[in-house]
Scaffold this motif. Structure first.
Motif, PDB file in Angstrom:
ATOM      1  N   UNK A 105      42.731 101.106  11.971  1.00  0.00           N
ATOM      2  CA  UNK A 105      41.915  99.896  12.189  1.00  0.00           C
ATOM      3  C   UNK A 105      42.057  98.938  11.010  1.00  0.00           C
ATOM      4  N   UNK A 106      42.075  99.507   9.810  1.00  0.00           N
ATOM      5  CA  UNK A 106      42.226  98.660   8.621  1.00  0.00           C
ATOM      6  C   UNK A 106      43.580  97.941   8.666  1.00  0.00           C
ATOM      7  N   UNK A 107      44.636  98.680   9.031  1.00  0.00           N
ATOM      8  CA  UNK A 107      45.975  98.053   9.125  1.00  0.00           C
ATOM      9  C   UNK A 107      45.947  96.918  10.151  1.00  0.00           C
ATOM     10  N   UNK A 108      45.275  97.151  11.293  1.00  0.00           N
ATOM     11  CA  UNK A 108      45.188  96.094  12.311  1.00  0.00           C
ATOM     12  C   UNK A 108      44.500  94.848  11.755  1.00  0.00           C
ATOM     13  N   UNK A 109      43.419  95.062  11.003  1.00  0.00           N
ATOM     14  CA  UNK A 109      42.705  93.917  10.413  1.00  0.00           C
ATOM     15  C   UNK A 109      43.598  93.178   9.412  1.00  0.00           C
TER      16      UNK A 109
END
Ligand SMILES: C[S@@+](CC[C@H](N)C(=O)[O-])C[C@H]1O[C@@H](n2cnc3c(N)ncnc32)[C@H](O)[C@@H]1O
Length: 388
Positions: free
Chosen positions: A294-298
């Motif tokens: 999720x962090x990578x997506x953000x």
């Protein structure tokens, strides 16, 4: 101090760098260091810090400007100035070299950031010792190892670490790596991942001394450096949980079989269970995940929204990292095919066959000819033979 400068622009920030800094061969002996090859690293740093600072401000009810960022090895100031200007948080830019600090001040003034950015001139350890920053970034020449203790103790929430001593980390300079990281690396086809995992393991052990744990949110090995972004988790319980992610690997140079075991005191047979060969042992190293999906997506969304010179390259890296399986280490498909004396099949159809056989199989950002899988080496060799 050199009198001549040129103005360069990265992201939305312009800074002066000395003209004695050869852009093609950046050198530690330049009056003040600037390496244009690290622009993508700094682009990603801006996006990562922006995403994390926003989450932190929401979670803690902070105003973003209350978040402090320490750029402990600042050189021209470009890294911290970009964070302050492009993320909107306060920053301390430090270097122990007076020439660097004069240039940092010149760059603060040029960007009108006097209200949010401060320049200091001291050893990084002195800056970080006893002073807390929400986010600490250490980007020294070579190894960050001597500064990990002060960096983790100073960082209240988040830590960024660059290591350019890839030869010691990856096992090419074995004794130096063992001295710096108190870990035994393996210098084989997955040496780049080895370096990343030894570095994260070393950060985790440094953090545990201060009853802190870590959660890597994004990490990568690119060209001549390794970079780790980790959230700091306060409390002895978090430190204990973090240490459980450390362990060892036993790897067989003959048949490529690998086995990992979590723990700081583990027993593994030297004899390879597949071919009977003599396995090599390595560790302690980080066996947990080195990124959060999720962090990578953000971060990818953030990169997309920013005017950056290295946007495409950065997004590509983030995407491959996000999608690679959370499995320690990888197989080099070309090496396995050499062992079988067959030519390497195209990667995508090959990965599809592994998946069809019921296993996880993904590419990895560490190497274009390699893949990560939970299938054993015997199964992979069978699939490769059937494809030839
Ligand atoms: C690799 S450069 C930093 C590059 C910079 N972060 C960037 O992105 O452009 C390392 C800098 O750290 C400084 N330095 C080296 N050892 C130091 C120490 N122990 N304390 C503070 N500064 C140090 C050097 O003078 C040099 O300017």
């Amino acid at each position: 101090m050199t009198e001549t400068y040129r103005l360069i622009k990265e992201g939305q920030t312009e800074v002066y760098v000395p003209t004695d800094n050869d852009p093609d061969v950046p050198s530690a002996s330049a009056s003040v260091f600037y390496n244009p090859a690290m622009e993508m690293n700094r682009d990603i740093n801006v996006a990562v810090t922006s995403v994390y600072a926003k989450k932190l401000a929401e979670r803690k009810g902070f105003d973003k400007s209350q978040i402090t960022y320490a750029d402990a090895f600042s050189a021209s100031g470009i890294r911290g100035l970009r964070v302050s200007k492009e993320v909107g948080i306060a920053a301390v830019l430090n270097d122990w070299k007076e020439e660097a600090v004069s240039l940092i001040q010149k760059n603060i003034d040029y960007n009108n950031l006097q209200e949010t950015v401060t320049a200091t001139c001291m050893g990084a350890d002195k800056l970080l010792h006893g002073q807390k920053f929400a986010i600490v970034d250490i980007d020294p020449f070579g190894t960050p190892a001597p500064f990990l203790d002060s960096a983790v103790s100073s960082a209240s929430f988040f830590l960024g670490v660059t290591a350019t001593d890839t030869a010691p980390l990856c096992g090419a300079h074995l004794k130096s790596g063992m001295r710096k990281y108190a870990a035994v690396p393996l210098n084989n086809e997955f040496h780049s991942e080895m370096g990343l995992r030894i570095l994260i393991g070393s950060i985790a052990r440094a953090a545990s001394k201060f009853d802190k744990g870590i959660r890597p949110l994004f990490s990568h090995a690119t060209r001549h450096y390794v970079r780790v972004y980790a959230e700091i988790l306060n409390g002895a319980g978090n430190a204990d949980k973090t240490l459980k992610e450390l362990g060892f690997i036993a790897w067989c140079p003959q048949c490529k079989n690998m086995e990992t075991k979590n723990g700081l005191a583990v027993f593994m047979n030297e004899e390879c269970p597949v071919c009977g060969g003599k396995r090599k042992m390595s560790g302690p190293l980080w066996l947990g995940t080195f990124k959060d999906k999720d962090f990578c997506n953000d971060v990818i969304s953030k990169l997309n929204s920013l005017p950056l010179n290295k946007k495409e390259e950065a997004i590509k890296l983030l995407t491959v990292c996000r999608d690679e399986a959370d499995i320690p280490f990888f197989y080099d498909q070309h090496l396995l095919c050499e062992m079988l004396k067959i030519s390497a099949p195209p990667m995508e159809p090959f990965l599809e066959s592994v998946r069809k056989a019921g296993y996880i199989a993904t590419r990895t950002h560490f190497s274009g000819t390699s893949f990560k899988t939970d299938a054993s080496v015997e199964i992979i060799l069978d699939i490769l033979k059937n494809q030839s």
